[in-house]
Design an enzyme around this catalytic site. Structure first.
Site, PDB file in Angstrom:
ATOM      1  N   CYS A 285     -40.303  55.721  -8.344  1.00  0.00           N
ATOM      2  CA  CYS A 285     -40.992  54.695  -6.955  1.00  0.00           C
ATOM      3  C   CYS A 285     -42.786  54.821  -6.946  1.00  0.00           C
ATOM      4  O   CYS A 285     -42.711  56.176  -7.209  1.00  0.00           O
ATOM      5  CB  CYS A 285     -40.812  54.751  -5.490  1.00  0.00           C
ATOM      6  SG  CYS A 285     -41.774  54.587  -4.411  1.00  0.00           S
TER       7      CYS A 285
ATOM      8  N   CYS B 260     -28.224  46.774   6.762  1.00  0.00           N
ATOM      9  CA  CYS B 260     -29.375  47.322   6.733  1.00  0.00           C
ATOM     10  C   CYS B 260     -29.856  47.552   5.274  1.00  0.00           C
ATOM     11  O   CYS B 260     -29.154  47.578   4.408  1.00  0.00           O
ATOM     12  CB  CYS B 260     -29.174  48.865   7.069  1.00  0.00           C
ATOM     13  SG  CYS B 260     -30.328  50.078   7.692  1.00  0.00           S
TER      14      CYS B 260
ATOM     15  N   CYS C  24     -39.983  63.606  -1.619  1.00  0.00           N
ATOM     16  CA  CYS C  24     -38.435  62.142  -2.703  1.00  0.00           C
ATOM     17  C   CYS C  24     -38.249  62.728  -4.200  1.00  0.00           C
ATOM     18  O   CYS C  24     -39.254  62.258  -4.792  1.00  0.00           O
ATOM     19  CB  CYS C  24     -39.079  60.823  -1.949  1.00  0.00           C
ATOM     20  SG  CYS C  24     -37.986  59.780  -2.204  1.00  0.00           S
TER      21      CYS C  24
ATOM     22  N   ARG D 189     -28.722  59.177  14.392  1.00  0.00           N
ATOM     23  CA  ARG D 189     -28.436  59.844  13.386  1.00  0.00           C
ATOM     24  C   ARG D 189     -28.484  60.748  12.820  1.00  0.00           C
ATOM     25  O   ARG D 189     -30.096  61.108  12.196  1.00  0.00           O
ATOM     26  CB  ARG D 189     -28.705  58.319  12.129  1.00  0.00           C
ATOM     27  CG  ARG D 189     -27.582  58.315  11.211  1.00  0.00           C
ATOM     28  CD  ARG D 189     -27.676  57.810  10.219  1.00  0.00           C
ATOM     29  NE  ARG D 189     -26.632  56.145  10.447  1.00  0.00           N
ATOM     30  CZ  ARG D 189     -27.679  55.295  10.642  1.00  0.00           C
ATOM     31  NH1 ARG D 189     -28.883  55.442  10.821  1.00  0.00           N
ATOM     32  NH2 ARG D 189     -27.776  54.556  11.746  1.00  0.00           N
TER      33      ARG D 189
ATOM     34  N   CYS E 255     -44.845  60.410  -1.751  1.00  0.00           N
ATOM     35  CA  CYS E 255     -44.154  61.087  -1.011  1.00  0.00           C
ATOM     36  C   CYS E 255     -43.563  62.628  -1.156  1.00  0.00           C
ATOM     37  O   CYS E 255     -42.767  62.388  -1.784  1.00  0.00           O
ATOM     38  CB  CYS E 255     -43.472  60.123  -0.247  1.00  0.00           C
ATOM     39  SG  CYS E 255     -43.577  58.355   0.024  1.00  0.00           S
TER      40      CYS E 255
ATOM     41  N   CYS F  49     -26.003  50.508   4.398  1.00  0.00           N
ATOM     42  CA  CYS F  49     -27.098  50.343   4.323  1.00  0.00           C
ATOM     43  C   CYS F  49     -27.798  50.485   2.823  1.00  0.00           C
ATOM     44  O   CYS F  49     -27.032  51.506   2.034  1.00  0.00           O
ATOM     45  CB  CYS F  49     -27.969  51.647   4.653  1.00  0.00           C
ATOM     46  SG  CYS F  49     -29.864  51.360   4.830  1.00  0.00           S
TER      47      CYS F  49
ATOM     48  N   CYS G  42     -34.286  50.476  12.835  1.00  0.00           N
ATOM     49  CA  CYS G  42     -34.007  51.727  11.928  1.00  0.00           C
ATOM     50  C   CYS G  42     -35.234  52.806  12.181  1.00  0.00           C
ATOM     51  O   CYS G  42     -35.730  52.386  10.615  1.00  0.00           O
ATOM     52  CB  CYS G  42     -32.973  51.861  11.585  1.00  0.00           C
ATOM     53  SG  CYS G  42     -31.730  53.305  10.581  1.00  0.00           S
TER      54      CYS G  42
END
Ligand code: SAM
Ligand code: DTB
Ligand code: SF4
Length: 338
Positions: free
Chosen positions: A75, A151, A82, A283, A79, A119, A211
């Site tokens: 990616c 999701c 991550c 969650r 972040c 998801c 979400c």
């Protein structure tokens, strides 16, 4: 660090609801209103949250979602938490988008295990039109046809893409604000907090359920947590689903050596969210592998009513299903839909 202690003289007022029903339905919460809830003594905060929880949701019910990384690694975002960011050496292998058959197998296994929502996550900064997105739309259609709620979490989306996802049968879109706007800049420099809010607004416009949430334990202060909560509960309409992750410390990421979070801080955040957004499903997401059953039970008491089911999150471990079933049995909870 805040002082959350009660004094004998002010103890009675902790039995009173901190947020009236008119405050709930009217205007945005101020920082002072958030503080008044978040800084309560934990015993009365949890009691109030628990009470509110049971007026919005059936008693003793936990919803389970399953998670699958349909496109892993590489990616372009940075972040700091991550494992899938191309900026860090974490050992995560970059893959192409999974085939329909692979996703079908995982979705059927998830349904069999008791999950009601599936998801699908992609390590993308944003959705790009083209064959990969067309394929994701087919994945959504396929999972929906298996009788599961769907999701996706695919990064930023534009309005046309969101509408195409909706048409394909997408029920929820997950996109996290991650933390307070102030602390966010220390964690991610490749896209802004406002970009995240804009994506949430785009998703909302397309009539897909929202979400969103973030991560605790990245080094944020109590002030950051209160502001993070304020941002979440002031989304209008409020998110149908709130996701609370505890940082999974991934070797190779800038946050790998972060100090451990006090488990009671997670309980406090969950309880505050439950009081300020009583109708949202909350969650308890990443980080449960490092949490003991007592902490998880306290989070359920404080208003968490959903978990991820299955031994893997996107790339990192999650408790195995038998362990989770044992936890639910011991604590007297049942899975939604069973
Ligand atoms: N790339 C998409 C995006 O960022 O929106 C979707 C996938 S991304 C992995 C989804 C969320 O997982 C992140 O926003 C973050 O809140 C959470 N997450 C990622 N790594 C984590 C970690 N090490 N610990 C806890 N949560 C994490
Ligand atoms: C969310 O808030 N947590 C999930 C889901 N939404 C996509 C992701 C957790 C990822 C944890 C790190 C990993 O497994 O790669
Ligand atoms: Fe990419 Fe999402 Fe990971 Fe950020 S959280 S690096 S956007 S996969």
């Amino acid at each position: 660090m805040h002082n959350f202690e009660s004094t004998p003289t002010d103890d009675r007022k902790h039995f009173l609801p901190t947020v009236s029903s008119s405050e709930q339905s009217s205007k945005a919460f101020s920082t002072a209103q958030i503080r008044a809830v978040y800084c309560k003594p934990l015993h009365s905060l949890v009691r109030e949250a628990s009470h509110l929880h049971h007026s919005s949701f059936p008693q003793g019910e936990i919803q389970a979602s399953a998670l699958l990384s349909i496109k892993t690694g590489g990616c372009p975002e940075n972040c700091a938490y991550c494992p899938q960011s191309a900026h860090y050496q974490t050992g995560v292998q970059k893959t192409k988008v999974l085939e329909i058959s692979e996703v079908t197998t995982a979705a059927l296994k998830a349904k069999e295990s008791g999950a009601t929502r599936f998801c699908m996550g992609a390590a993308w900064r944003e959705v790009k039109d083209g064959p990969d997105f067309d394929h994701v739309l087919k994945l959504v259609e396929t999972v929906k046809s298996l009788g599961l709620e769907t999701c996706c979490t695919l990064g930023m989306v534009n309005e046309v893409q969101a509408l195409r996802l909706k048409d394909a049968g997408l029920d929820f879109y997950n996109h996290n604000i991650d933390t307070s706007p102030e602390f966010y800049e220390k964690i991610i420099q490749t896209r802004t907090f406002e970009d995240r809010i804009k994506t949430l607004q785009t998703v909302r416009k397309s009539d897909i359920k929202v979400c969103t949430g973030g991560i605790l334990g990245m080094g944020e202060s109590d002030e950051d947590r209160m502001e993070f909560i304020r941002q979440l509960v002031n989304l209008d309409p409020k998110p149908e689903s709130l996701t609370v992750n505890v940082l999974v410390k991934i070797p190779g990421t800038p946050l790998e050596q972060n100090p451990d979070l006090d488990a009671l801080d997670v309980v406090r955040v969950v309880a505050t969210l439950r009081i300020l957004s009583p109708q949202s499903v909350i969650r308890l997401s990443a980080g449960r592998t490092e949490m003991n059953s007592t902490t998880q039970f306290l989070c359920f008491l404080a208003g968490a009513n959903s978990i991820f089911f299955g031994e893997k999150l996107l790339t990192s471990p999650n408790p195995n299903i038998s362990e989770d079933l044992n936890l639910l049995k011991k604590t007297g909870y049942r899975l939604q839909g069973q």
